[in-house]
Design a protein around this motif. Sequence first.
Motif, PDB file in Angstrom:
ATOM      1  N   ILE A   1      -1.514  -3.276 -10.468  1.00  0.00           N
ATOM      2  CA  ILE A   1      -1.375  -1.936  -9.884  1.00  0.00           C
ATOM      3  C   ILE A   1      -2.760  -1.285  -9.910  1.00  0.00           C
ATOM      4  CG2 ILE A   1      -0.250   0.300 -10.043  1.00  0.00           C
ATOM      5  CD1 ILE A   1       2.027  -1.054 -11.549  1.00  0.00           C
ATOM      6  N   GLU A   2      -3.261  -0.961  -8.755  1.00  0.00           N
ATOM      7  CA  GLU A   2      -4.641  -0.479  -8.657  1.00  0.00           C
ATOM      8  C   GLU A   2      -4.699   0.839  -7.899  1.00  0.00           C
ATOM      9  OE1 GLU A   2      -8.839  -1.866  -6.563  1.00  0.00           O
ATOM     10  OE2 GLU A   2      -7.430  -3.404  -7.284  1.00  0.00           O
ATOM     11  N   MET A   3      -5.430   1.795  -8.483  1.00  0.00           N
ATOM     12  CA  MET A   3      -5.688   3.074  -7.811  1.00  0.00           C
ATOM     13  C   MET A   3      -6.913   2.918  -6.907  1.00  0.00           C
ATOM     14  SD  MET A   3      -3.377   5.203  -8.969  1.00  0.00           S
ATOM     15  CE  MET A   3      -4.095   6.778  -8.526  1.00  0.00           C
ATOM     16  N   VAL A   4      -6.769   3.393  -5.672  1.00  0.00           N
ATOM     17  CA  VAL A   4      -7.882   3.329  -4.713  1.00  0.00           C
ATOM     18  C   VAL A   4      -8.237   4.756  -4.284  1.00  0.00           C
ATOM     19  CG1 VAL A   4      -8.669   2.484  -2.481  1.00  0.00           C
ATOM     20  CG2 VAL A   4      -7.176   1.058  -3.907  1.00  0.00           C
TER      21      VAL A   4
ATOM     22  N   GLU B   1     -10.503   6.510   6.650  1.00  0.00           N
ATOM     23  CA  GLU B   1      -9.086   6.554   6.989  1.00  0.00           C
ATOM     24  C   GLU B   1      -8.334   5.517   6.137  1.00  0.00           C
ATOM     25  OE1 GLU B   1      -7.678   8.653   8.976  1.00  0.00           O
ATOM     26  OE2 GLU B   1      -9.523   9.587   9.750  1.00  0.00           O
ATOM     27  N   ILE B   2      -7.020   5.638   6.155  1.00  0.00           N
ATOM     28  CA  ILE B   2      -6.204   4.719   5.357  1.00  0.00           C
ATOM     29  C   ILE B   2      -6.421   3.278   5.797  1.00  0.00           C
ATOM     30  CG2 ILE B   2      -3.828   4.016   4.863  1.00  0.00           C
ATOM     31  CD1 ILE B   2      -3.036   6.951   4.929  1.00  0.00           C
ATOM     32  N   HIS B   3      -6.482   3.065   7.102  1.00  0.00           N
ATOM     33  CA  HIS B   3      -6.608   1.686   7.576  1.00  0.00           C
ATOM     34  C   HIS B   3      -7.936   1.062   7.143  1.00  0.00           C
ATOM     35  CE1 HIS B   3      -9.388   2.832  10.833  1.00  0.00           C
ATOM     36  NE2 HIS B   3      -8.617   3.898  11.006  1.00  0.00           N
ATOM     37  N   ASP B   4      -8.973   1.919   6.932  1.00  0.00           N
ATOM     38  CA  ASP B   4     -10.247   1.389   6.446  1.00  0.00           C
ATOM     39  C   ASP B   4     -10.092   0.821   5.037  1.00  0.00           C
ATOM     40  OD1 ASP B   4     -11.684   2.139   8.756  1.00  0.00           O
ATOM     41  OD2 ASP B   4     -11.844   4.207   8.004  1.00  0.00           O
ATOM     42  N   MET B   5      -9.385   1.536   4.195  1.00  0.00           N
ATOM     43  CA  MET B   5      -9.192   1.086   2.822  1.00  0.00           C
ATOM     44  C   MET B   5      -8.324  -0.184   2.774  1.00  0.00           C
ATOM     45  SD  MET B   5     -11.001   3.472   1.751  1.00  0.00           S
ATOM     46  CE  MET B   5     -10.990   2.921   0.063  1.00  0.00           C
ATOM     47  N   VAL B   6      -7.272  -0.199   3.591  1.00  0.00           N
ATOM     48  CA  VAL B   6      -6.385  -1.367   3.620  1.00  0.00           C
ATOM     49  C   VAL B   6      -7.147  -2.597   4.094  1.00  0.00           C
ATOM     50  CG1 VAL B   6      -4.329  -2.360   4.675  1.00  0.00           C
ATOM     51  CG2 VAL B   6      -4.317   0.042   3.961  1.00  0.00           C
ATOM     52  N   THR B   7      -7.917  -2.427   5.161  1.00  0.00           N
ATOM     53  CA  THR B   7      -8.678  -3.558   5.704  1.00  0.00           C
ATOM     54  C   THR B   7      -9.692  -4.078   4.698  1.00  0.00           C
ATOM     55  OG1 THR B   7      -8.427  -2.653   7.943  1.00  0.00           O
ATOM     56  CG2 THR B   7     -10.148  -4.303   7.609  1.00  0.00           C
TER      57      THR B   7
ATOM     58  N   THR C   1      -5.328   7.492  -3.276  1.00  0.00           N
ATOM     59  CA  THR C   1      -5.364   8.899  -3.671  1.00  0.00           C
ATOM     60  C   THR C   1      -6.743   9.466  -3.368  1.00  0.00           C
ATOM     61  OG1 THR C   1      -5.110  10.444  -5.517  1.00  0.00           O
ATOM     62  CG2 THR C   1      -6.046   8.292  -6.023  1.00  0.00           C
ATOM     63  N   SER C   2      -6.770  10.752  -3.160  1.00  0.00           N
ATOM     64  CA  SER C   2      -8.061  11.417  -2.901  1.00  0.00           C
ATOM     65  C   SER C   2      -8.562  12.141  -4.144  1.00  0.00           C
ATOM     66  CB  SER C   2      -7.914  12.412  -1.741  1.00  0.00           C
ATOM     67  OG  SER C   2      -6.912  13.371  -2.046  1.00  0.00           O
ATOM     68  N   LYS C   3      -7.776  12.102  -5.249  1.00  0.00           N
ATOM     69  CA  LYS C   3      -8.146  12.804  -6.474  1.00  0.00           C
ATOM     70  C   LYS C   3      -8.770  11.814  -7.447  1.00  0.00           C
ATOM     71  CE  LYS C   3      -4.250  15.924  -5.780  1.00  0.00           C
ATOM     72  NZ  LYS C   3      -2.986  16.436  -6.347  1.00  0.00           N
TER      73      LYS C   3
ATOM     74  N   TRP D   1       0.833  -1.202   0.000  1.00  0.00           N
ATOM     75  CA  TRP D   1       0.000   0.000   0.000  1.00  0.00           C
ATOM     76  C   TRP D   1       0.868   1.251   0.000  1.00  0.00           C
ATOM     77  CZ3 TRP D   1      -5.301   0.461  -0.291  1.00  0.00           C
ATOM     78  CH2 TRP D   1      -6.013  -0.755  -0.308  1.00  0.00           C
ATOM     79  N   ILE D   2       0.582   2.123  -0.991  1.00  0.00           N
ATOM     80  CA  ILE D   2       1.345   3.360  -1.149  1.00  0.00           C
ATOM     81  C   ILE D   2       0.398   4.542  -0.968  1.00  0.00           C
ATOM     82  CG2 ILE D   2       2.724   4.744  -2.748  1.00  0.00           C
ATOM     83  CD1 ILE D   2       3.550   2.107  -4.082  1.00  0.00           C
ATOM     84  N   THR D   3       0.805   5.473  -0.087  1.00  0.00           N
ATOM     85  CA  THR D   3      -0.001   6.669   0.179  1.00  0.00           C
ATOM     86  C   THR D   3       0.831   7.912  -0.098  1.00  0.00           C
ATOM     87  OG1 THR D   3       0.648   6.709   2.508  1.00  0.00           O
ATOM     88  CG2 THR D   3      -1.312   5.425   1.938  1.00  0.00           C
ATOM     89  N   ASP D   4       0.211   9.051  -0.023  1.00  0.00           N
ATOM     90  CA  ASP D   4       0.910  10.316  -0.289  1.00  0.00           C
ATOM     91  C   ASP D   4       2.131  10.530   0.600  1.00  0.00           C
ATOM     92  OD1 ASP D   4      -0.781  10.939  -2.349  1.00  0.00           O
ATOM     93  OD2 ASP D   4      -2.175  12.090  -1.089  1.00  0.00           O
ATOM     94  N   PRO D   5       2.052  10.226   1.907  1.00  0.00           N
ATOM     95  CA  PRO D   5       3.233  10.468   2.743  1.00  0.00           C
ATOM     96  C   PRO D   5       4.355   9.459   2.521  1.00  0.00           C
ATOM     97  CG  PRO D   5       1.196  10.357   4.063  1.00  0.00           C
ATOM     98  CD  PRO D   5       0.888   9.811   2.707  1.00  0.00           C
ATOM     99  N   ASP D   6       4.147   8.493   1.601  1.00  0.00           N
ATOM    100  CA  ASP D   6       5.095   7.390   1.461  1.00  0.00           C
ATOM    101  C   ASP D   6       6.100   7.589   0.341  1.00  0.00           C
ATOM    102  OD1 ASP D   6       4.330   5.719   3.529  1.00  0.00           O
ATOM    103  OD2 ASP D   6       2.698   4.834   2.367  1.00  0.00           O
TER     104      ASP D   6
END
Length: 746
Positions: free
Chosen positions: A683-686, A693-699, A655-657, A619-624
């Motif tokens: 490779i999937e955009m979420v 929250e991020i953990h909601d998407m990961v779970t 991403t939020s965009k 999982w890759i996020t903006d702060p990563d």
Amino acid sequence: MRQPSLINQKKGLGSAPVYFTAISSILGAILFLRMGYATGTLGFYGVLGVILLGHLITIPTALAISELATNTRVEGGGEYFIISRSFGLKIGSTIGITLFLSQTISIAFYTIAFAEAFQPLFDLFSNHFGFELPRQVVSVPTLFILAYVMLKKGTGSSLKLMYVVNVILLLSLLLFFAGKPLDSVADPSLMTNPNFTFSNRNQFFILFAICFPAFTGMTAGVGLSGDLRNPGKSIPVGTMAATLTGLVVYILVAWKMTVSASPADLVSDQLIMSKIAVFGFIVIPIGLAACTSSSAIGAMMVAPRTLQAIAADKTFPFRRLNIFLARGKGENKEPFNASILSYAIALIFIILGDVNTVAEIISMFFLITYGSLCLISFLNHFGSPPSYRPRFRSRWYVSLAGFILSVWVMFMINPLYTVLAYVTIVVIYLVIEHFNKDKKGLVSIFKGALFQLNRRLQVYMQKHQSTMDSEEWRPAAICISNHSLERDKVMELMKWLSYQHGFGTYFHFIEGYFNRETYRQSQEMLSTLIENQKGRDNTLYIDTMISPSYTSAIAQIIQSPSISGMENNMVVFEYDMRYPKELDRILDNVNLVRDGNFDTCIFASSDRLFYHKNGMHVWITDPDDLNTNFMILLGYIILAHPDWHKSSIKIFIITSKMEDGNEKEDIKQRISSGRLPISIKNIEMVIMPDEKEIHDMVTAHSHSAALTIVGIPDDVINNKSADFFTAYEDMGDILFVNTTQAKDIK
């Protein structure tokens, strides 16, 4: 070390028997029967190449034998004893058996050659009666006569006979060198003689195989080791003197033949020396008979003693056979039973073989033995064990050259014979290994050499560490835990990291002060952990750490050097999701690790079983931004382990965009340029809604994944936010990661 008694010293043999046994084997059948043919076929420079190449193998071997003989107390068994006490009984017995066979076949070889001394009588019989007698009418009775002498009179009488035949041999050579060129040689000078060439080069190795047994005689005297007064002195002196004498004599004989007979005469007449020598018609056959009989006697002394020594070490799988063959007769323990078997084998080859065929077989077995001896010497030099203190020293590069040349020449002579010879060696070793599991084997052989290699590699890698770091990144991970027996998932993770592309060290933590009791506990635990890991496909190094606190243990391990030679660069913490309180001591020490520029991984293990087919999710996020390449590389490295061979990596980009695909294209580019085995479709955009929250998407997406990799933002570490980790409590196993330095995907 117990010194030999004065009585034994008086009774033992000196250096002279070693020399005369060796030289009588060197200056034997090949010298009289095949040197003329070799010289006529290859020319002087060609046969000189045969002689020099042969001695480039035998001289390193002679030096190796001399060296090994002065490093240990040499007893009966000659070369076998030296090999077995240097390489261990498994390897020693394996090579010893092939050595015994080659020595036994040598008896047949010399006895067959002895019959050739009666060529004038065979010709006379053929001319008078119209048919040729088989050579066995001479060779078979000769074997029985010599066997009777050996079995009845023993070594002492045989040595006396050997001195007599050496005198005859010397006289024959002197009269040969005193002879005049044949009429067919118009001009014996170097400039015009057509035999001073290198002809028929395609036959070089064929003739080398035929001639090489002559040079192998230099080890014949080593077989007397059990009868010597001072083997450490007599073997080097006698062996080296005989080897160098043989080299000089063979070169002189080749030169004399070149200037004394035409190539046609040399090729057509195997007893051409009798035409050149003064009184050659009688002297050369007598000399041939003398040298071949003495060589046969030498082989008949050595072969049974080799077999007796092998049996005395209880090598064979049958107890009664070992006892029977090891039994000696008389005060000197003459190998009576071993002699009977040796002579019986020789009789078979006498009946079935001829000089050239037997010579080629002998060459292959002796080349294996000599190559092994040179390899032993090289490994002892390279390994530098403290117990290796020979009084006579060769050079490591000489021994290495002897080993390489032996193997190369075997393949040049006959690749099929070479493969069959090595297959035979392997089969014999496996049989001996099966019945002698408690004896020293292959692992012990290379221990010293591997120690030296590892030591030098570590020093080299330390000196070039900065260059290596700039070239590419690979994990050198360390992990410490006091739950080694209760939780083994982290050891599986470390196994994956260290399998192919990295290195891993796992420490079992014992909290307390170092003392006798904690040290005992650590050794017991270490033995248990190592035993548990046996049979598993991993390269994980395991150790223990005794320290008063978890923090002091962390400080110790991050300062300790890695046994891999590369500096440790990553620390793996672990905790059980069911016990979130364990996070406190981890978060208290993360900054300690980061201060040393170590990458940080926190492995959260669940109570679920691994299902590798469910895949690995990254999982890759903006702060990563800094962690992105690190996570992708870790996923690729873990996936290289066979446990994951039916699995795959899936990358999620949060991403939020709604319509921003730049991040996905960037990841695709990194994967493509780095040639990583990650499918683009994985490779999937979420899109993350504002209320999530991020953990909601990961779970939601990775609830069933075998392993999930999530980046740790720097602010989580700085604030020691345990809530970040506990929010994933409904997940399977998670690897949280944070890097201090950007990683390039090359």
